[in-house]
Design a protein around this motif. Sequence first.
Motif, PDB file in Angstrom:
ATOM      1  N   VAL A 134       0.842  -1.205   0.000  1.00 30.58           N
ATOM      2  CA  VAL A 134       0.000   0.000   0.000  1.00 30.58           C
ATOM      3  C   VAL A 134       0.870   1.246   0.000  1.00 30.58           C
ATOM      4  CG1 VAL A 134      -1.613   1.360   1.403  1.00 30.58           C
ATOM      5  CG2 VAL A 134      -2.006  -1.084   1.053  1.00 30.58           C
ATOM      6  N   LEU A 135       1.885   1.255   0.849  1.00 31.39           N
ATOM      7  CA  LEU A 135       2.767   2.429   0.964  1.00 31.39           C
ATOM      8  C   LEU A 135       3.496   2.707  -0.353  1.00 31.39           C
ATOM      9  CD1 LEU A 135       3.463   4.314   3.331  1.00 31.39           C
ATOM     10  CD2 LEU A 135       5.557   3.010   3.604  1.00 31.39           C
ATOM     11  N   ALA A 146      -8.224   4.944  -4.608  1.00 30.94           N
ATOM     12  CA  ALA A 146      -9.061   4.085  -5.458  1.00 30.94           C
ATOM     13  C   ALA A 146      -8.202   3.238  -6.387  1.00 30.94           C
ATOM     14  CB  ALA A 146     -10.026   4.945  -6.267  1.00 30.94           C
ATOM     15  N   GLU A 147      -7.149   3.823  -6.970  1.00 29.55           N
ATOM     16  CA  GLU A 147      -6.260   3.070  -7.876  1.00 29.55           C
ATOM     17  C   GLU A 147      -5.520   1.970  -7.117  1.00 29.55           C
ATOM     18  OE1 GLU A 147      -5.214   6.725 -10.979  1.00 29.55           O
ATOM     19  OE2 GLU A 147      -3.868   6.297  -9.297  1.00 29.55           O
ATOM     20  N   ILE A 154      -8.442  -4.801  -2.888  1.00 31.14           N
ATOM     21  CA  ILE A 154      -8.969  -4.620  -1.530  1.00 31.14           C
ATOM     22  C   ILE A 154      -9.835  -3.366  -1.490  1.00 31.14           C
ATOM     23  CG2 ILE A 154      -7.087  -5.849  -0.356  1.00 31.14           C
ATOM     24  CD1 ILE A 154      -5.762  -3.183   0.209  1.00 31.14           C
ATOM     25  N   PRO A 155     -10.686  -3.197  -0.493  1.00 27.77           N
ATOM     26  CA  PRO A 155     -11.529  -2.003  -0.412  1.00 27.77           C
ATOM     27  C   PRO A 155     -10.699  -0.743  -0.134  1.00 27.77           C
ATOM     28  CG  PRO A 155     -12.309  -3.716   1.097  1.00 27.77           C
ATOM     29  CD  PRO A 155     -11.018  -4.178   0.526  1.00 27.77           C
ATOM     30  N   LYS A 160      -6.641   2.857   3.095  1.00 29.33           N
ATOM     31  CA  LYS A 160      -6.419   3.995   3.997  1.00 29.33           C
ATOM     32  C   LYS A 160      -5.880   3.532   5.344  1.00 29.33           C
ATOM     33  CE  LYS A 160     -10.054   6.933   2.079  1.00 29.33           C
ATOM     34  NZ  LYS A 160     -11.326   7.604   2.384  1.00 29.33           N
ATOM     35  N   SER A 161      -6.468   2.495   5.905  1.00 33.94           N
ATOM     36  CA  SER A 161      -6.021   2.046   7.229  1.00 33.94           C
ATOM     37  C   SER A 161      -4.615   1.453   7.168  1.00 33.94           C
ATOM     38  CB  SER A 161      -7.010   1.048   7.839  1.00 33.94           C
ATOM     39  OG  SER A 161      -7.012  -0.163   7.117  1.00 33.94           O
TER      40      SER A 161
END
Length: 182
Positions: A134-135, A146-147, A154-155, A160-161
């Motif tokens: 994610v990072l 969103a991308e 994943i949602p 974000k989390s």
Amino acid sequence: MTAGTSLTHGTTTAEHELAALQREHGGPLFALLLRLCDGDRQRAEDLVQETLVRAWQHPEALHADDFGSVRPWLLTVARRLAIDARRARRARPPETGDEVPENARVTADHAERAAAMLDVREAVKTLTPAHRDVLVLVYFRGASVAEAAEALGIPPGTVKSRAYYALRALRRVLPGYAADLR
């Protein structure tokens, strides 16, 4: 006695004449030059001295019988020196002091930047693969939430989390960089 012969205490006639010129005409010369130098006292003092040096270099002008006084000659020389000094200042770029100009670009040292990059790379390796993915997508490759969610399957809330917890973990590992990670 000639202009260069020595008097008592090692002074010459020329030096006495120069001192007399300074006493008699120094005040009016300084006043004129102070106006011509826009109130710059140091420049005006320098030009008074230069004017007196010119008088010393041209004693024939000081002793000419054409003048009732030497003051007009001195004032003319002083005015011309001031004009020349002003032209010289305009011909070259303005001087700067030790201050950093407000619009100057300040760049960090390349060695510091390289060291910081190595520190961040090592810190990112300590993250879990899910947080690291994610990072990398969001912060290093510039993907939107969103991308990143679509690419990882994943949602967006999970993206974000994970980004939040990944940054929190990096703050613990890189305490000196905490301000940069907000």
